[in-house]
Scaffold this motif. Structure first.
Motif, mmCIF file in Angstrom:
data_model
loop_
_atom_site.group_PDB
_atom_site.id
_atom_site.type_symbol
_atom_site.label_atom_id
_atom_site.label_comp_id
_atom_site.label_asym_id
_atom_site.label_seq_id
_atom_site.Cartn_x
_atom_site.Cartn_y
_atom_site.Cartn_z
ATOM 1 N N VAL A 1 1.794 22.851 41.506
ATOM 2 C CA VAL A 1 1.112 23.868 41.404
ATOM 3 C C VAL A 1 0.189 24.522 42.476
ATOM 4 O O VAL A 1 -0.088 25.630 42.552
ATOM 5 N N SER B 1 -7.762 24.377 31.387
ATOM 6 C CA SER B 1 -8.032 23.569 32.312
ATOM 7 C C SER B 1 -8.420 22.273 31.909
ATOM 8 O O SER B 1 -7.907 21.066 32.507
ATOM 9 N N LEU C 1 -4.668 22.513 36.987
ATOM 10 C CA LEU C 1 -4.533 23.777 36.920
ATOM 11 C C LEU C 1 -5.514 24.897 37.727
ATOM 12 O O LEU C 1 -6.409 24.419 37.890
ATOM 13 N N GLN D 1 -3.497 30.847 35.910
ATOM 14 C CA GLN D 1 -2.812 29.871 35.232
ATOM 15 C C GLN D 1 -1.342 30.501 34.771
ATOM 16 O O GLN D 1 -0.502 29.987 34.920
ATOM 17 N N SER E 1 1.059 30.269 37.475
ATOM 18 C CA SER E 1 1.319 28.969 38.353
ATOM 19 C C SER E 1 2.588 28.319 37.936
ATOM 20 O O SER E 1 3.386 28.970 37.345
ATOM 21 N N PHE F 1 3.780 23.818 30.886
ATOM 22 C CA PHE F 1 3.544 23.254 32.254
ATOM 23 C C PHE F 1 4.237 21.660 32.425
ATOM 24 O O PHE F 1 3.913 20.988 31.900
#
Length: 430
Positions: A63, A318, A328, A335, A338, A429
């Motif tokens: 990240v 987040s 994040l 985001q 990322s 993620f």
């Protein structure tokens, strides 16, 4: 760009008022869909570990590498070039446009005072970083003032100077001080801006590192948690970390940062009962833990930039991910770009888009211009999301929502396009 976005939000809010609070197309209040249990029970792999602790740490490094706005604070440089700090400080809201304070037009003289308060001429060629810890929830501002400025006289929700909010016990790098000495310009792990100096306690680097990279801590896993320290009620939002110094069968002892009269860090030891609002360390990274965390905010008021002690669309995302140790970027567009697995929508048809969404892991984020949503799963072949929603259109009628809601993707933009057809990217993620 921000003005156009705020205009859309405010116009929707004002024009929606006469239409009442009836359920709009796309938003559901069906009792099964607005609790986490339905979605966790229909998530067959929901309790499987997505990333273990080591993999979470490795992902956070990805990240940082992919997101210029995110820092590994323990590695933040001890000195920063003055020209860089000057560029940060000078990147403020365009004050050439009409703005309002308490419903009255702001004068050019007032705007010049704000510009002067940035104290840019005092920035040295090389800035030596000072180390601070937030002692209470504090607003991060675009200019060194706590007063709200708005693009429209009637607005009270979308403060143009509000960037985000930091929770207590947050490590910040202090880069600059306002001309009147009342504000610090700080860098936090995923944002920088002006905060009240009275909300920050200075300390040495070694103490600061305990907050920048804590080893023993509690994570707030409820929507929020309030405790009393140094005679003050201290508010923590979901994902905040409390420094833990001791634990017993039924209690934890935590160190809460306090600011002394001379601005230095002092720690107040507070004994807390063990309860479901606090978790020792991070929660395991499972999609069911994310779903349960997201629903802690269901029905909460929309809070632009963290105002109202609540969340906007991206701080909602987040916060949920902080509970499992994933840190994040703060804003939705950051985001979207990322680290993670990205599904670009491009020129897909509605059916193709729906198939992509339905194939996602719950907890994935759904991005469109100016908004982000948390994917929950599908029911009757229809995908659903939970998100902090400011406003939307249905059938040509403008609606103000200003709440965390569960909806399908049939909500509409002003163009008449559905949210499904406005999606640009979906991100998982991992």
């Amino acid at each position: 760009m921000i003005k156009n976005f705020l205009f859309l939000c405010i116009t929707l809010m004002l024009l929606a008022a006469p239409y009442g609070k009836g359920e709009a197309a796309g938003i559901t209040t069906y009792e099964k869909f607005i609790v986490p249990s339905y979605w966790t029970e229909h998530n067959p792999d929901g309790d499987k570990i997505v990333l273990n602790a080591a993999a979470v740490e490795a992902f956070n490094k990805k990240v940082v590498a992919a997101s210029p706005s995110v820092y590994e604070m323990a590695n933040y440089p001890k000195q920063v070039a003055g020209k860089n700090v000057a560029a940060y400080v000078g990147n403020y809201t365009d004050l050439s446009e009409d703005m309002y304070r308490e419903g009255k037009l702001v004068s050019d003289n007032y705007k010049n005072i704000l510009r002067a308060q940035t104290n840019a001429a005092a920035i040295p060629a090389e800035v030596t970083v000072r180390y601070g810890v937030t002692v209470r929830r504090t607003n991060v501002r675009n200019l060194p003032t706590g007063e709200g400025l708005f693009y429209y006289a009637s607005d009270r929700n979308f403060d143009a100077l509000q960037e985000t909010a930091l929770d207590p016990s947050e490590a910040v790098a202090i880069l600059h001080t306002s001309a009147n000495g009342y504000f610090y310009y700080v860098q936090a792990y995923n944002y920088r801006g002006w905060v009240s100096k009275f909300d920050v306690a200075e300390t040495d680097r070694s103490t600061w590192l305990r907050y920048a990279a804590p080893k023993s801590f509690l994570t707030v896993v409820d929507r929020d948690y309030t405790l009393k320290a140094d005679g003050e009620q201290v508010f923590f939002q979901q994902g905040s970390r409390l420094q833990m110094s001791d634990k017993k069968d039924s209690t934890y002892t935590v160190k809460i940062p306090v600011r002394t009269k001379d601005g230095k860090l002092q720690e107040d030891k507070v004994v807390l009962s063990r309860n479901a609002s606090l978790n020792e360390g991070y929660l395991p990274y499972t999609t069911n833990n994310l779903i349960r965390g997201a629903f802690k905010f269901y029905g909460s008021v929309y809070g632009w930039g963290g105002l109202r002690n609540s969340v906007d669309c991206s701080s909602f995302i987040s916060n949920v991910y902080r509970t499992v140790g994933i840190f994040l970027p703060r804003n939705a567009d950051k985001q979207e770009t990322s680290a993670g697995i990205h599904k670009k929508m491009g020129n897909m048809s509605s059916a193709q888009r729906a198939n992509v969404v339905k194939g996602l892991t719950p907890g994935s984020t759904l991005h469109m211009d100016g908004h982000v949503m948390f994917y929950l799963g599908s029911s009757n072949d229809t995908p659903y999301a939970i998100h902090s929603l400011g406003s939307h259109y249905t059938g040509g009628t403008r609606h103000s929502t200003m709440q965390v809601v569960v909806s399908d993707l049939n909500l509409q933009k002003s163009s008449g396009n559905t949210y499904l057809n406005e999606l640009t990217t979906c991100v998982t993620f991992r």
